[in-house]
Scaffold this motif. Structure first.
Motif, PDB file in Angstrom:
ATOM      1  N   GLU A   1       0.840  -1.208   0.000  1.00 41.63           N
ATOM      2  CA  GLU A   1       0.000   0.000   0.000  1.00 41.63           C
ATOM      3  C   GLU A   1       0.871   1.253   0.000  1.00 41.63           C
ATOM      4  O   GLU A   1       0.573   2.233  -0.694  1.00 41.63           O
ATOM      5  N   ALA A   2       1.962   1.221   0.751  1.00 42.93           N
ATOM      6  CA  ALA A   2       2.871   2.369   0.791  1.00 42.93           C
ATOM      7  C   ALA A   2       3.539   2.577  -0.564  1.00 42.93           C
ATOM      8  O   ALA A   2       3.672   3.716  -1.041  1.00 42.93           O
ATOM      9  N   VAL A   3       3.944   1.486  -1.202  1.00 39.65           N
ATOM     10  CA  VAL A   3       4.581   1.582  -2.518  1.00 39.65           C
ATOM     11  C   VAL A   3       3.612   2.155  -3.544  1.00 39.65           C
ATOM     12  O   VAL A   3       3.991   2.984  -4.389  1.00 39.65           O
ATOM     13  N   ILE A   4       2.358   1.725  -3.473  1.00 34.65           N
ATOM     14  CA  ILE A   4       1.342   2.263  -4.388  1.00 34.65           C
ATOM     15  C   ILE A   4       1.184   3.770  -4.179  1.00 34.65           C
ATOM     16  O   ILE A   4       1.195   4.558  -5.146  1.00 34.65           O
ATOM     17  N   GLU A   5       1.062   4.184  -2.952  1.00 31.95           N
ATOM     18  CA  GLU A   5       0.870   5.605  -2.680  1.00 31.95           C
ATOM     19  C   GLU A   5       2.101   6.425  -3.037  1.00 31.95           C
ATOM     20  O   GLU A   5       1.992   7.578  -3.472  1.00 31.95           O
ATOM     21  N   ASN A   6       3.273   5.840  -2.873  1.00 33.19           N
ATOM     22  CA  ASN A   6       4.507   6.544  -3.239  1.00 33.19           C
ATOM     23  C   ASN A   6       4.607   6.791  -4.738  1.00 33.19           C
ATOM     24  O   ASN A   6       5.253   7.764  -5.172  1.00 33.19           O
ATOM     25  N   ASN A   7       3.984   5.929  -5.519  1.00 29.99           N
ATOM     26  CA  ASN A   7       4.208   5.972  -6.965  1.00 29.99           C
ATOM     27  C   ASN A   7       2.970   6.275  -7.801  1.00 29.99           C
ATOM     28  O   ASN A   7       3.086   6.410  -9.016  1.00 29.99           O
ATOM     29  N   ARG A   8       1.826   6.414  -7.168  1.00 23.84           N
ATOM     30  CA  ARG A   8       0.608   6.728  -7.919  1.00 23.84           C
ATOM     31  C   ARG A   8       0.734   8.068  -8.645  1.00 23.84           C
ATOM     32  O   ARG A   8       0.156   8.279  -9.712  1.00 23.84           O
ATOM     33  N   ARG A   9       1.515   8.967  -8.074  1.00 25.52           N
ATOM     34  CA  ARG A   9       1.668  10.298  -8.676  1.00 25.52           C
ATOM     35  C   ARG A   9       2.229  10.239 -10.095  1.00 25.52           C
ATOM     36  O   ARG A   9       2.019  11.144 -10.902  1.00 25.52           O
ATOM     37  N   TRP A  10       2.964   9.157 -10.395  1.00 28.93           N
ATOM     38  CA  TRP A  10       3.559   9.049 -11.726  1.00 28.93           C
ATOM     39  C   TRP A  10       2.508   8.897 -12.828  1.00 28.93           C
ATOM     40  O   TRP A  10       2.797   9.153 -13.999  1.00 28.93           O
ATOM     41  N   THR A  11       1.305   8.491 -12.443  1.00 27.18           N
ATOM     42  CA  THR A  11       0.258   8.331 -13.461  1.00 27.18           C
ATOM     43  C   THR A  11      -0.036   9.649 -14.175  1.00 27.18           C
ATOM     44  O   THR A  11      -0.480   9.652 -15.326  1.00 27.18           O
ATOM     45  N   LYS A  12       0.203  10.760 -13.483  1.00 25.52           N
ATOM     46  CA  LYS A  12      -0.062  12.074 -14.087  1.00 25.52           C
ATOM     47  C   LYS A  12       0.869  12.359 -15.264  1.00 25.52           C
ATOM     48  O   LYS A  12       0.559  13.179 -16.123  1.00 25.52           O
ATOM     49  N   ASP A  13       2.021  11.673 -15.289  1.00 24.17           N
ATOM     50  CA  ASP A  13       3.000  11.921 -16.347  1.00 24.17           C
ATOM     51  C   ASP A  13       2.810  10.997 -17.557  1.00 24.17           C
ATOM     52  O   ASP A  13       3.546  11.104 -18.541  1.00 24.17           O
ATOM     53  N   GLY A  14       1.835  10.091 -17.475  1.00 24.76           N
ATOM     54  CA  GLY A  14       1.596   9.173 -18.580  1.00 24.76           C
ATOM     55  C   GLY A  14       0.256   9.410 -19.252  1.00 24.76           C
ATOM     56  O   GLY A  14      -0.500  10.302 -18.865  1.00 24.76           O
ATOM     57  N   LYS A  15      -0.022   8.600 -20.244  1.00 21.31           N
ATOM     58  CA  LYS A  15      -1.297   8.681 -20.965  1.00 21.31           C
ATOM     59  C   LYS A  15      -1.807   7.273 -21.240  1.00 21.31           C
ATOM     60  O   LYS A  15      -1.029   6.377 -21.561  1.00 21.31           O
ATOM     61  N   VAL A  16      -3.133   7.092 -21.109  1.00 23.58           N
ATOM     62  CA  VAL A  16      -3.697   5.792 -21.458  1.00 23.58           C
ATOM     63  C   VAL A  16      -3.630   5.615 -22.971  1.00 23.58           C
ATOM     64  O   VAL A  16      -3.648   6.594 -23.735  1.00 23.58           O
ATOM     65  N   ALA A  17      -3.538   4.368 -23.410  1.00 21.74           N
ATOM     66  CA  ALA A  17      -3.488   4.080 -24.849  1.00 21.74           C
ATOM     67  C   ALA A  17      -4.820   4.447 -25.491  1.00 21.74           C
ATOM     68  O   ALA A  17      -5.878   4.118 -24.973  1.00 21.74           O
ATOM     69  N   THR A  18      -4.745   5.143 -26.600  1.00 25.18           N
ATOM     70  CA  THR A  18      -5.972   5.526 -27.313  1.00 25.18           C
ATOM     71  C   THR A  18      -5.991   5.033 -28.761  1.00 25.18           C
ATOM     72  O   THR A  18      -7.007   5.143 -29.426  1.00 25.18           O
TER      73      THR A  18
END
Length: 305
Positions: A6-23
């Motif tokens: 859970e800690a690892v997820i919270e530490n790294n969830r912020r990186w999702t803002k720098d990516g894009k879902v496949a379209t």
């Protein structure tokens, strides 16, 4: 361990803002960009989870390790690797350049689209439906999940927009790499990419490979040890496309990604890991998923080198 995840997820969830879902596959664009999940399954049967680990996603290119195992089981390594190589590539996963300029006789490896399509053409079956059902049933066995199936909407979306994959398949048909009807082979490929799973399902695939082909939860051998080792080796050198070298340096474990946001990792003799995060980096890999695996590699000393 659950607290660590859970800690690892919270530490790294912020990186999702720098990516894009496949379209480029329209249905994949509907995923929640902020999602991030992880599951670890050890070889003694322990299971640990964190984040959005229950979320279903299509495995996409993770399916390439499944069809590679089947092709090797049915054809042997000499036959398979006469049709597809084992060398890494510096080009994108859907590139046609290598086929045209570097080695027109076979794709560079089974983890890029051309190589995976060639691999599928080696799986036995009289019709595309029979071949896909064999892939699906094998997937159900190695995940221990009899309910796994395809996401029909994603399958139809892939089939309607898969022009680049058609170009690859027809080119290989023209050079003799593919001997079957190209559309039949492509239909199987689109379906295998559309198989829907969770972090737990792919972590179980990783656990089986880390256990050299034996299902940890039943003791049943599903692939010979040499095939499991071939697959893990190719995962290290080619599993994250043209980012495989950097991933090997930073994380150091056999892994395979998919543009649906999943990454499966097999830590030999220890565990399987499944991570999910549909926000992708420029190379088509889960941006948060890679960071999650980087932190886990440091915290749990997973690097095999």
């Amino acid at each position: 361990m659950n607290k660590l995840l859970e800690a690892v997820i919270e530490n790294n969830r912020r990186w999702t803002k720098d990516g894009k879902v496949a379209t480029y596959i329209p249905e994949l664009g509907k995923a929640d960009q902020d999602a991030a999940g992880v599951c670890i399954i050890t070889l003694d049967g322990e299971e640990y989870n964190g984040g959005d680990y229950k979320t279903k996603f299509t495995i996409q290119s993770i399916s390439k390790i499944i069809t590679l195992m089947l092709a090797l089981l049915e054809n042997g390594r000499d036959r398979v690797f006469s049709k597809v190589g084992v060398e890494p590539t510096a080009d994108a996963f859907n590139s046609i350049i290598n086929l045209e300029t570097k080695n027109p006789q076979r794709p560079l490896n089974p983890m890029i689209n051309a190589g995976a399509i060639a691999t599928v053409s080696l799986i036995e079956g009289e019709t595309s439906e029979v071949i896909f059902n064999r892939i699906l049933n094998f997937t159900r066995k190695i995940t221990g999940n009899p309910d796994i199936n395809i996401n029909e909407d994603v399958y139809q979306s892939e089939k309607k927009t898969g022009d680049r994959n058609r170009a690859l398949a027809y080119f290989m048909r023209s050079t003799g790499v593919i001997e079957q009807d190209a559309e039949e082979v492509l239909d199987v490929y689109f379906k295998q990419c559309s198989i829907e799973a969770t972090c737990r399902d792919i972590a179980r695939i990783g656990a089986m490979l880390s256990n050299d082909g034996v299902l940890p939860w039943s003791g049943e051998r599903v692939v010979p040890r040499n095939i499991a080792r071939i697959v893990k080796t190719i995962m290290v050198t080619c599993g994250l496309y043209d980012a495989s070298g950097q991933f090997a340096v930073e994380v150091g474990v056999p892994a395979k990604s998919g543009v649906g946001g999943g990454i499966v990792a097999a830590i030999p003799g220890r565990m399987g890991i499944g991570v999910y995060g549909p926000a992708l980096d420029a190379r088509g890999n889960s941006i948060a998923g890679i960071r999650i695996l980087e932190e886990l590699s440091r915290e749990l000393d997973l690097n095999i080198f």
